[in-house]
Scaffold this active site. Structure first.
Site, PDB file in Angstrom:
ATOM      1  N   GLU A 142       0.834  -1.213   0.000  1.00 45.72           N
ATOM      2  CA  GLU A 142       0.000   0.000   0.000  1.00 45.72           C
ATOM      3  C   GLU A 142       0.866   1.259   0.000  1.00 45.72           C
ATOM      4  O   GLU A 142       0.470   2.293  -0.534  1.00 45.72           O
ATOM      5  CB  GLU A 142      -0.961   0.011   1.202  1.00 45.72           C
ATOM      6  CG  GLU A 142      -1.870  -1.229   1.312  1.00 45.72           C
ATOM      7  CD  GLU A 142      -3.111  -1.209   0.412  1.00 45.72           C
ATOM      8  OE1 GLU A 142      -3.232  -0.328  -0.455  1.00 45.72           O
ATOM      9  OE2 GLU A 142      -3.956  -2.120   0.579  1.00 45.72           O
ATOM     10  N   LYS A 169      -2.914  10.101   1.299  1.00 42.20           N
ATOM     11  CA  LYS A 169      -4.294   9.650   1.545  1.00 42.20           C
ATOM     12  C   LYS A 169      -5.151  10.828   2.026  1.00 42.20           C
ATOM     13  O   LYS A 169      -6.294  10.979   1.608  1.00 42.20           O
ATOM     14  CB  LYS A 169      -4.336   8.494   2.540  1.00 42.20           C
ATOM     15  CG  LYS A 169      -5.756   7.976   2.703  1.00 42.20           C
ATOM     16  CD  LYS A 169      -5.897   6.505   2.889  1.00 42.20           C
ATOM     17  CE  LYS A 169      -7.380   6.111   2.846  1.00 42.20           C
ATOM     18  NZ  LYS A 169      -7.644   4.746   3.248  1.00 42.20           N
ATOM     19  N   GLU A 229     -15.917   8.851  -1.988  1.00 41.99           N
ATOM     20  CA  GLU A 229     -15.572   8.163  -3.229  1.00 41.99           C
ATOM     21  C   GLU A 229     -16.563   8.415  -4.356  1.00 41.99           C
ATOM     22  O   GLU A 229     -17.082   7.496  -4.970  1.00 41.99           O
ATOM     23  CB  GLU A 229     -15.388   6.651  -2.981  1.00 41.99           C
ATOM     24  CG  GLU A 229     -14.525   6.031  -4.062  1.00 41.99           C
ATOM     25  CD  GLU A 229     -13.975   4.658  -3.681  1.00 41.99           C
ATOM     26  OE1 GLU A 229     -13.503   4.509  -2.550  1.00 41.99           O
ATOM     27  OE2 GLU A 229     -14.010   3.778  -4.542  1.00 41.99           O
ATOM     28  N   ASN A 237      -7.610   2.715  -5.205  1.00 41.60           N
ATOM     29  CA  ASN A 237      -7.842   1.299  -5.508  1.00 41.60           C
ATOM     30  C   ASN A 237      -6.934   0.781  -6.614  1.00 41.60           C
ATOM     31  O   ASN A 237      -7.191  -0.280  -7.183  1.00 41.60           O
ATOM     32  CB  ASN A 237      -9.305   1.078  -5.897  1.00 41.60           C
ATOM     33  CG  ASN A 237     -10.230   1.377  -4.737  1.00 41.60           C
ATOM     34  OD1 ASN A 237      -9.975   0.953  -3.614  1.00 41.60           O
ATOM     35  ND2 ASN A 237     -11.268   2.140  -4.994  1.00 41.60           N
ATOM     36  N   HIS A 243      -6.287  -2.890  -6.974  1.00 43.00           N
ATOM     37  CA  HIS A 243      -7.254  -3.589  -6.139  1.00 43.00           C
ATOM     38  C   HIS A 243      -8.302  -4.367  -6.938  1.00 43.00           C
ATOM     39  O   HIS A 243      -8.894  -5.300  -6.407  1.00 43.00           O
ATOM     40  CB  HIS A 243      -7.951  -2.615  -5.185  1.00 43.00           C
ATOM     41  CG  HIS A 243      -7.100  -2.213  -4.011  1.00 43.00           C
ATOM     42  ND1 HIS A 243      -5.870  -1.604  -4.156  1.00 43.00           N
ATOM     43  CD2 HIS A 243      -7.290  -2.347  -2.675  1.00 43.00           C
ATOM     44  CE1 HIS A 243      -5.364  -1.367  -2.966  1.00 43.00           C
ATOM     45  NE2 HIS A 243      -6.195  -1.816  -2.041  1.00 43.00           N
TER      46      HIS A 243
HETATM   47  N1  LIG Z   1     -10.940   0.933   5.870  1.00 39.98           N
HETATM   48  C1  LIG Z   1     -10.108   0.998   4.859  1.00 39.98           C
HETATM   49  O1  LIG Z   1      -9.997   2.027   4.186  1.00 39.98           O
HETATM   50  C2  LIG Z   1      -9.280  -0.203   4.528  1.00 39.98           C
HETATM   51  C3  LIG Z   1      -8.205  -0.074   3.645  1.00 39.98           C
HETATM   52  C4  LIG Z   1      -7.390  -1.188   3.430  1.00 39.98           C
HETATM   53  C5  LIG Z   1      -7.661  -2.377   4.096  1.00 39.98           C
HETATM   54  N2  LIG Z   1      -8.727  -2.445   4.935  1.00 39.98           N
HETATM   55  C6  LIG Z   1      -9.014  -3.687   5.677  1.00 39.98           C
HETATM   56  O2  LIG Z   1      -7.935  -3.923   6.552  1.00 39.98           O
HETATM   57  C7  LIG Z   1      -7.853  -5.307   6.807  1.00 39.98           C
HETATM   58  C8  LIG Z   1      -6.414  -5.762   6.712  1.00 39.98           C
HETATM   59  O3  LIG Z   1      -5.678  -5.088   7.695  1.00 39.98           O
HETATM   60  P1  LIG Z   1      -4.276  -5.620   8.193  1.00 39.98           P
HETATM   61  O4  LIG Z   1      -3.422  -5.907   7.033  1.00 39.98           O
HETATM   62  O5  LIG Z   1      -3.804  -4.668   9.216  1.00 39.98           O
HETATM   63  O6  LIG Z   1      -4.630  -7.053   8.786  1.00 39.98           O
HETATM   64  P2  LIG Z   1      -5.003  -7.578  10.285  1.00 39.98           P
HETATM   65  O7  LIG Z   1      -5.777  -6.582  11.018  1.00 39.98           O
HETATM   66  O8  LIG Z   1      -5.595  -8.927  10.087  1.00 39.98           O
HETATM   67  O9  LIG Z   1      -3.572  -7.723  10.950  1.00 39.98           O
HETATM   68  C9  LIG Z   1      -2.654  -8.646  10.420  1.00 39.98           C
HETATM   69  C10 LIG Z   1      -2.103  -9.595  11.498  1.00 39.98           C
HETATM   70  O10 LIG Z   1      -1.126  -8.904  12.261  1.00 39.98           O
HETATM   71  C11 LIG Z   1      -1.431  -9.013  13.659  1.00 39.98           C
HETATM   72  N3  LIG Z   1      -0.898  -7.806  14.266  1.00 39.98           N
HETATM   73  C12 LIG Z   1      -1.411  -6.556  14.202  1.00 39.98           C
HETATM   74  N4  LIG Z   1      -0.558  -5.694  14.767  1.00 39.98           N
HETATM   75  C13 LIG Z   1       0.496  -6.400  15.219  1.00 39.98           C
HETATM   76  C14 LIG Z   1       1.698  -6.048  15.891  1.00 39.98           C
HETATM   77  N5  LIG Z   1       2.009  -4.774  16.145  1.00 39.98           N
HETATM   78  N6  LIG Z   1       2.547  -7.036  16.230  1.00 39.98           N
HETATM   79  C15 LIG Z   1       2.254  -8.336  15.913  1.00 39.98           C
HETATM   80  N7  LIG Z   1       1.155  -8.718  15.257  1.00 39.98           N
HETATM   81  C16 LIG Z   1       0.283  -7.751  14.916  1.00 39.98           C
HETATM   82  C17 LIG Z   1      -2.924  -9.178  13.690  1.00 39.98           C
HETATM   83  O11 LIG Z   1      -3.362  -9.752  14.900  1.00 39.98           O
HETATM   84  C18 LIG Z   1      -3.146 -10.081  12.486  1.00 39.98           C
HETATM   85  O12 LIG Z   1      -2.864 -11.417  12.824  1.00 39.98           O
HETATM   86  C19 LIG Z   1      -8.766  -5.996   5.819  1.00 39.98           C
HETATM   87  O13 LIG Z   1      -9.929  -6.427   6.489  1.00 39.98           O
HETATM   88  C20 LIG Z   1      -9.102  -4.901   4.820  1.00 39.98           C
HETATM   89  O14 LIG Z   1     -10.384  -5.046   4.262  1.00 39.98           O
HETATM   90  C21 LIG Z   1      -9.529  -1.392   5.167  1.00 39.98           C
HETATM   91 ZN   LIG Z   2      -5.857  -2.091   0.052  1.00 42.21          ZN
END
Ligand SMILES: NC(=O)c1ccc[n+]([C@@H]2O[C@H](COP(=O)([O-])OP(=O)(O)OC[C@H]3O[C@@H](n4cnc5c(N)ncnc54)[C@H](O)[C@@H]3O)[C@@H](O)[C@H]2O)c1
Ligand SMILES: [Zn+2]
Length: 405
Positions: free
Chosen positions: A216, A258, A268, A276, A279
């Site tokens: 990202e 952002k 949006e 995106n 994406h």
């Molecule tokens: N709202 C938005 O604009 C937007 C944009 C992009 C993605 N998303 C969403 O975000 C989600 C993905 O987020 P993500 O990549 O953060 O995944 P996640 O929240 O699943 O975190 C990834 C893993 O890392 C672990 N973790 C988190 N922080 C940690 C730390 N400091 N130390 C050790 N482990 C840690 C979590 O427990 C998990 O197992 C998806 O559901 C996606 O749809 C939303």
């Molecule tokens: Zn994304």
């Protein structure tokens, strides 16, 4: 809809210095937090970025006061960081509770969301109760949605702990849960009061998650800022080694871009769609393989390579740029060859994406127009439809067909 220019200029990129201190050892002492502002009128808020923010009560000085606060986290992040957050905010509330949800995208659902409401109602939380989302994008998206709905809206604070959530999901107000028939299909636009990106929290993040976040970060270059893209290329080894100053610069610039996009198009209707990039292909990979097989950032990394190739075939960028992006994505530890779902399945999945309209697949293309007609190439992006035959060419060039034979 296609758009080619925007009236508000993005501030030029200014890289920071290098300190070289190990991440976990840092406190805010030597390095004051940087602040990026999201400008949305009465829904404006600051994003604080720096090491050691969770250990500094001043970080939360502007957060709303109330009788109660609920920290929503998960069973992985909670044991690492929840007590530190409790310690720093407990003076502001009579009662601070912690709710640790199960960990994983599979739990970003209605049943898990209800656990948040159960806890709030069980402790007679009122309309001023402040929710703190402590975790990655899953916790952030769910807590934000719960905050939007509980008593028609309570304040919430994002404390993102993954690179992906610090540079993307915690900023901009998109909140959601998944439905069995579609990812992020039940949600709301709801802005937090503040975002706190403690870079020290990234010290415990697994390598694979760090790479997923880098996808990202890389995304922001081709869509908005090729000077930043050059910087990422040069500093990728430092980013992968979690150099604090490199991470601070990457998180800050990603949030600036952002904020610039969201400030112009909160819900949006137009330019926000450029976020995106990669994406449309990426979501097809995630859904086609089954969620959780590839991380979101991994699918986006590969999806960006595919979308760049599509941009090249539409004449918007040259092949040298596609090669450059492919090298960077690969060097960040991300896949650049898509799984062989079959072209028909890719097309079917992309038509079902939330972003498609009336069966037409819309893509984010890099470059505002074909180079031959004066397009400026990477650094700007547009949304456009692409002929199916061209998309099929891109898929044929981008997927691992050896897996089928
Ligand atoms: N709202 C938005 O604009 C937007 C944009 C992009 C993605 N998303 C969403 O975000 C989600 C993905 O987020 P993500 O990549 O953060 O995944 P996640 O929240 O699943 O975190 C990834 C893993 O890392 C672990 N973790 C988190 N922080 C940690 C730390 N400091 N130390 C050790 N482990 C840690 C979590 O427990 C998990 O197992 C998806 O559901 C996606 O749809 C939303
Ligand atoms: Zn994304």
């Amino acid at each position: 809809m296609t758009f080619t220019s925007t009236p508000i200029a993005l501030t030029p990129f200014q890289p920071g210095d290098t300190t070289g201190q190990p991440l976990a050892a840092q406190s805010t002492g030597g390095m004051p937090p940087q602040t990026v502002h999201i400008d949305l009128g009465d829904r404006s808020y600051p994003i604080l970025i720096g090491p050691g923010l969770l250990d500094d009560a001043a970080t939360f000085a502007a957060c709303p006061k109330a009788a109660q606060a609920l920290i929503v986290t998960n069973v992985t992040v909670g044991p690492l960081y929840a007590q530190r957050l409790v310690n720093k905010i407990s003076q502001r509330y009579k009662q601070v509770d912690v709710l640790a949800l199960p960990d994983g995208e599979a739990y970003k659902d209605q049943a898990t969301l209800n656990l948040i409401y159960d806890r709030l109602l069980g402790s007679t939380a009122d309309r001023k109760t402040v929710l703190y989302a402590l975790g990655g994008g899953v916790v952030g998206d769910m807590t934000g949605f719960a905050a939007a709905c509980y008593m028609r809206g309570v304040p919430f604070v994002q404390v993102p702990t993954t690179l992906l959530s610090q540079v993307d999901s915690s900023v901009g107000g998109k909140t959601a849960i998944n439905h069995p028939l579609g990812k992020n299909m039940i949600g709301a636009f709801y802005q937090p009061q503040q975002v706190v990106c403690d870079l020290s929290a990234l010290s415990t993040l697994p390598d694979r998650e760090l790479s997923a976040g880098l996808a990202e970060v890389i995304k922001y270059g081709p869509i908005a800022d090729m000077v930043f893209f050059d910087w990422i290329e040069t500093h990728l080894p430092a980013l992968m080694a979690r150099d604090p100053q490199a991470l601070a610069t990457a998180v800050r610039r990603s949030c600036e871009i952002k904020a610039w996009v969201v400030g112009q198009d909160e819900k949006e209707g137009g330019i926000r769609a450029i976020l995106n990039f990669g994406h449309t292909f990426g979501h097809a990979i995630e859904a086609g393989l089954g969620y959780g097989e590839w991380l979101h950032g991994e699918a986006v990394g590969c999806g960006m390579v595919m979308a760049a190739r599509l941009s090249q075939r539409m004449g918007h960028v040259d092949d040298a740029f596609v090669q450059r992006l492919t090298r960077l994505v690969q060097a960040a530890g991300l896949p650049v060859v898509g799984p062989d779902l079959g072209a028909d399945r890719y097309l079917q999945l992309m038509r079902g994406d939330k972003k498609s309209e009336g069966g037409d697949i819309k893509f984010v293309l890099i470059g505002d127009a074909p180079l031959a007609s004066g397009g400026q190439g990477p650094g700007v992006a547009v949304t456009a439809k692409a002929p199916e035959a061209v998309v099929r060419e891109v898929l044929a060039a981008s997927i691992d067909s050896s897996a089928r034979n």
